[in-house]
Write a protein that holds these residues in place. Structure first.
Motif, mmCIF file in Angstrom:
data_model
loop_
_atom_site.group_PDB
_atom_site.id
_atom_site.type_symbol
_atom_site.label_atom_id
_atom_site.label_comp_id
_atom_site.label_asym_id
_atom_site.label_seq_id
_atom_site.Cartn_x
_atom_site.Cartn_y
_atom_site.Cartn_z
ATOM 1 N N ASP A 140 0.990 -1.286 0.016
ATOM 2 C CA ASP A 140 0.187 -0.079 0.049
ATOM 3 C C ASP A 140 0.680 1.393 -0.091
ATOM 4 O OD1 ASP A 140 -2.365 -1.755 0.006
ATOM 5 O OD2 ASP A 140 -1.985 -1.634 2.342
ATOM 6 N N PRO A 141 0.305 2.418 -0.636
ATOM 7 C CA PRO A 141 1.218 3.597 -0.506
ATOM 8 C C PRO A 141 1.353 4.173 0.702
ATOM 9 C CG PRO A 141 -0.766 3.501 -2.017
ATOM 10 C CD PRO A 141 -1.076 2.500 -1.311
ATOM 11 N N PHE A 142 2.558 4.607 1.045
ATOM 12 C CA PHE A 142 2.961 5.426 2.359
ATOM 13 C C PHE A 142 3.457 6.630 1.841
ATOM 14 C CE2 PHE A 142 5.777 6.010 5.906
ATOM 15 C CZ PHE A 142 4.952 6.227 6.717
ATOM 16 N N ARG A 156 7.446 2.875 -2.937
ATOM 17 C CA ARG A 156 7.014 2.454 -4.451
ATOM 18 C C ARG A 156 5.540 2.609 -4.654
ATOM 19 N NH1 ARG A 156 11.058 -2.890 -4.113
ATOM 20 N NH2 ARG A 156 13.308 -1.506 -3.917
ATOM 21 N N ALA A 157 4.944 1.933 -3.739
ATOM 22 C CA ALA A 157 3.360 1.788 -4.208
ATOM 23 C C ALA A 157 2.889 2.977 -4.185
ATOM 24 C CB ALA A 157 2.567 1.108 -2.869
ATOM 25 N N ALA A 158 3.484 4.199 -3.683
ATOM 26 C CA ALA A 158 2.876 5.667 -3.632
ATOM 27 C C ALA A 158 3.181 6.363 -5.102
ATOM 28 C CB ALA A 158 3.311 6.415 -2.648
ATOM 29 N N GLU A 159 4.584 5.875 -5.500
ATOM 30 C CA GLU A 159 4.905 6.309 -6.629
ATOM 31 C C GLU A 159 3.858 5.910 -7.777
ATOM 32 O OE1 GLU A 159 9.596 6.665 -6.972
ATOM 33 O OE2 GLU A 159 8.923 4.417 -6.905
ATOM 34 N N ARG A 160 3.521 4.534 -7.725
ATOM 35 C CA ARG A 160 2.518 4.030 -8.697
ATOM 36 C C ARG A 160 1.036 4.660 -8.595
ATOM 37 N NH1 ARG A 160 4.960 -0.997 -6.984
ATOM 38 N NH2 ARG A 160 3.202 -1.382 -5.398
ATOM 39 N N LEU A 161 0.736 4.927 -7.350
ATOM 40 C CA LEU A 161 -0.464 5.677 -7.281
ATOM 41 C C LEU A 161 -0.624 6.994 -7.812
ATOM 42 C CD1 LEU A 161 -3.308 5.965 -5.949
ATOM 43 C CD2 LEU A 161 -2.235 7.005 -3.880
ATOM 44 N N LEU A 162 0.816 7.785 -7.629
ATOM 45 C CA LEU A 162 0.799 9.243 -8.112
ATOM 46 C C LEU A 162 1.200 9.428 -9.475
ATOM 47 C CD1 LEU A 162 2.199 10.940 -4.892
ATOM 48 C CD2 LEU A 162 -0.412 10.798 -5.523
ATOM 49 N N GLU A 177 1.142 18.646 -6.381
ATOM 50 C CA GLU A 177 1.198 17.284 -7.197
ATOM 51 C C GLU A 177 -0.004 16.568 -7.226
ATOM 52 O OE1 GLU A 177 3.743 16.771 -9.279
ATOM 53 O OE2 GLU A 177 5.080 18.451 -8.217
ATOM 54 N N TYR A 178 -0.915 16.849 -6.331
ATOM 55 C CA TYR A 178 -2.330 15.996 -6.188
ATOM 56 C C TYR A 178 -3.391 16.687 -6.562
ATOM 57 C CZ TYR A 178 -5.767 13.428 -3.618
ATOM 58 O OH TYR A 178 -6.779 12.674 -3.040
ATOM 59 N N PHE A 206 -9.769 9.311 -5.625
ATOM 60 C CA PHE A 206 -8.506 9.787 -6.259
ATOM 61 C C PHE A 206 -8.528 8.853 -7.558
ATOM 62 C CE2 PHE A 206 -4.035 9.457 -7.451
ATOM 63 C CZ PHE A 206 -3.991 11.108 -7.918
ATOM 64 N N ASN A 207 -8.465 9.351 -8.757
ATOM 65 C CA ASN A 207 -8.460 8.995 -10.135
ATOM 66 C C ASN A 207 -9.392 7.596 -10.076
ATOM 67 O OD1 ASN A 207 -6.533 10.619 -11.061
ATOM 68 N ND2 ASN A 207 -4.693 9.385 -10.837
ATOM 69 N N GLY A 208 -10.508 7.685 -9.743
ATOM 70 C CA GLY A 208 -11.504 6.540 -9.611
ATOM 71 C C GLY A 208 -11.293 5.467 -8.740
ATOM 72 N N LEU A 209 -10.333 5.510 -7.939
ATOM 73 C CA LEU A 209 -10.107 4.901 -6.817
ATOM 74 C C LEU A 209 -10.729 5.330 -5.404
ATOM 75 C CD1 LEU A 209 -6.257 3.938 -7.354
ATOM 76 C CD2 LEU A 209 -8.126 2.760 -8.258
#
Length: 557
Positions: A140-142, A156-162, A177-178, A206-209
């Motif tokens: 999960d993003p952190f 890494r997960a936050a990189e994929r999310l953003l 950035e958000y 966010f982005n449909g999530l």
């Protein structure tokens, strides 16, 4: 030691060392030495007794660099902190010295033994590295932000999310950035966490999530944990439990964590801290240590708090409970100042870890070591510890008696040991130990040594090679002083026979090289086989109890 004057009364009970020094000789800023005006018991325990009225360098020449630094502190009035190295070998200690000019011509120096603290800090750094690795592997993003909502850490997960690499995000503002969607609660909830100092849980789109977010404030900013619950949003109860579990991990630290204002009143304390004091958190907030602890414990804590606030630095102390009881509780406490956005100090924080069990374990190990060494000495045994490839021998206490010496260095070169071996036996001893070092098996040999008065003593040595935790080769074993005992049983070999007959009831050991030095066979006069006397079952049990000689080594020795 003279009774302390009233001006040093509080320092007399300070568990850390304290010195009051006046310059002696030299010029301003570069005195030749310092004269000790006052030394509390803790400082004399670190340095030496009866320091008052004596010149410092005359007692401890290794403090010459510290004297130079303290001279500058006395001249400029700027406080100074540096590390001192006292003692050598097993007695070496690391001491943190903090010096401050209290009046013209008078220097105050606080001394803290940080030997164990540095070890603890090293272990803590290793733990933090493991935590960072864990966050990188989290599915999960952190995110971590400073108090201005600038990116500090992105996994890494936050990189994929953003959809961006962390190199492009770190240092930039979150709101740049958000892309906030209508109804977004991220901005308001993050600001709320920063303002209140309390963690918040909320949901974000966010982005449909569909994301569940936990924002946890820290001294330096806010930590944001995001969980994608899009595929199972309807199972919100299970998702909330997962978020609560994560929040419990953050808030359920086993160490006591607390904050105080400038007046020493508790402003915040976690569950472990409340349990340490023995009162609910509601009964602690707003009260001082003087209201919660015994006078002795409160004075020591107050002294540490004042030092932290005076130097505006983070220090680590060892604190103990002075209350009567079967076990004296000991804590390792790290304290530092709290600053606002402008850098103004408004309080201090503390993290205390209960190290009572560690202290009890250390004491038990010391007592166990003393018992083992006493048992070895009673049996005329000495531990043998040869480090390779340095060829350095380490001796335990009492080893000197085996060589009829008054004293023996704790560590010496292999050559020093061989110089005490009888010249006729030296080649055989060297060869046997060399074979053992190659890992060919266990070596058991008897040889002679020369005492300082020229008399001969007989030794029996059993060793085998092994590797320590760092992979370094060591030859470990037990050395037995046979002086004054019945000589080993000697069985001559018929030169016409291939194998020497074994005495009745005595079985020849396998895979063990056994050599008795000083016998005719070693000097080339005639062929003989020397077999050592068979030890009694009681002696064998005693040696096995020591646990230093294992089973027969593999391969022929």
């Amino acid at each position: 030691m003279f009774p302390p004057s009233s001006r040093y009364a509080i320092e007399a009970i300070n568990p850390d060392g304290f010195l009051a020094l006046r310059p002696e000789g030299g010029v301003e800023g570069a005195p030749e030495d310092f004269l000790c005006e006052y030394a509390n018991p803790a400082s004399e325990a670190l340095l030496e007794e009866n320091l008052i009225g004596r010149r410092l360098l005359a007692r401890r020449p290794e403090l010459v660099e510290a004297v130079k630094t303290w001279g500058q502190v006395l001249a400029t009035g700027v406080t100074g902190t540096h590390l001192l190295a006292l003692g050598r070998g097993l007695d070496a200690r690391r001491v943190m010295a903090r010096a401050a000019r209290v009046e013209e011509g008078l220097l105050a120096v606080w001394l803290s033994d940080v030997t164990d603290t540095e070890r603890f800090v090293s272990e803590t750094a290793a733990f933090e590295e493991k935590v960072l690795s864990f966050m990188e592997c989290m599915p999960d993003p952190f995110l971590a932000f400073d108090r201005q909502c600038r990116f500090v850490y992105v996994n890494r997960a936050a990189e994929r999310l953003l959809g961006k690499r962390r190199q492009l995000l770190v240092g930039r503002n979150l709101w740049q950035e958000y892309a906030e969607e209508p109804g977004s609660m991220l901005r308001s909830q993050v600001q709320r966490a920063l303002a209140t100092g309390a963690p918040v849980d909320f949901e974000e789109r966010f982005n449909g999530l569909h994301l569940e977010v936990t924002a946890v404030p820290s001294d330096s900013g806010v930590l944001v944990y995001l969980r994608d619950v899009t595929s199972h949003h309807r199972t919100s109860d299970a998702a909330r439990r997962a978020s609560a579990l994560f929040n419990a991990v953050l808030q359920g630290a086993t160490d006591a964590i607390y904050t105080k204002d400038l007046q020493g009143r508790y402003t915040r304390i976690n569950t472990a801290g409340a349990r340490l004091i023995g009162k609910p958190a509601e009964a602690i907030i707003g009260r001082t240590d003087a209201e919660l602890w015994s006078p002795e414990a409160a004075r020591a804590t107050l002294s540490h708090d004042r030092e932290v606030l005076a130097f505006r630095q983070t220090f680590t102390y060892e604190e103990s409970d002075s209350e009567p009881g079967p076990v004296k509780r000991v804590w390792l406490s790290t304290k530092g100042v709290l600053r606002d956005e402008a850098g103004v100090v408004f309080g201090l924080f503390g993290i205390s870890r209960d190290i009572t069990d560690l202290k009890l374990l250390e004491e038990a190990l010391r007592q166990n070591e003393a018992r083992v060494l006493e048992a070895l000495s009673a049996a005329s045994l000495t531990l043998w510890d040869l480090r390779l490839p340095e060829r350095r021998l380490r001796w335990e206490r009492g080893a000197a008696a085996s060589f009829a010496l008054k004293s023996l260095a704790p560590e010496e070169p292999m050559e020093s040991f061989l110089s005490r071996v009888h010249p006729d036996d030296q080649p055989g001893v060297s060869e046997a130990l060399a074979r053992c070092a190659t890992g060919l098996g266990e070596v058991s040999l008897t040889y002679r040594v020369l005492a300082p008065d020229g008399s001969e003593r007989r030794h029996s040595l059993r060793t085998r090679a092994s590797a320590d935790a760092q992979g370094q080769l060591r030859v470990l074993g037990v050395l037995e002083d046979l002086s004054g005992r019945t000589p080993a049983l000697s069985v001559e070999v018929d030169p016409r026979a291939d194998v020497a007959p074994a005495p009745s009831g005595l079985r020849r050991p396998r895979n063990v090289s056994r050599v008795a030095m000083g016998e005719p066979a070693l000097h080339g006069q005639r062929t003989s086989l020397v077999l050592q006397e068979q030890v009694s079952e009681a002696e064998r049990g005693e040696r096995n109890a020591v646990g230093l000689i294992g089973s027969a080594a593999q391969g022929d020795g």
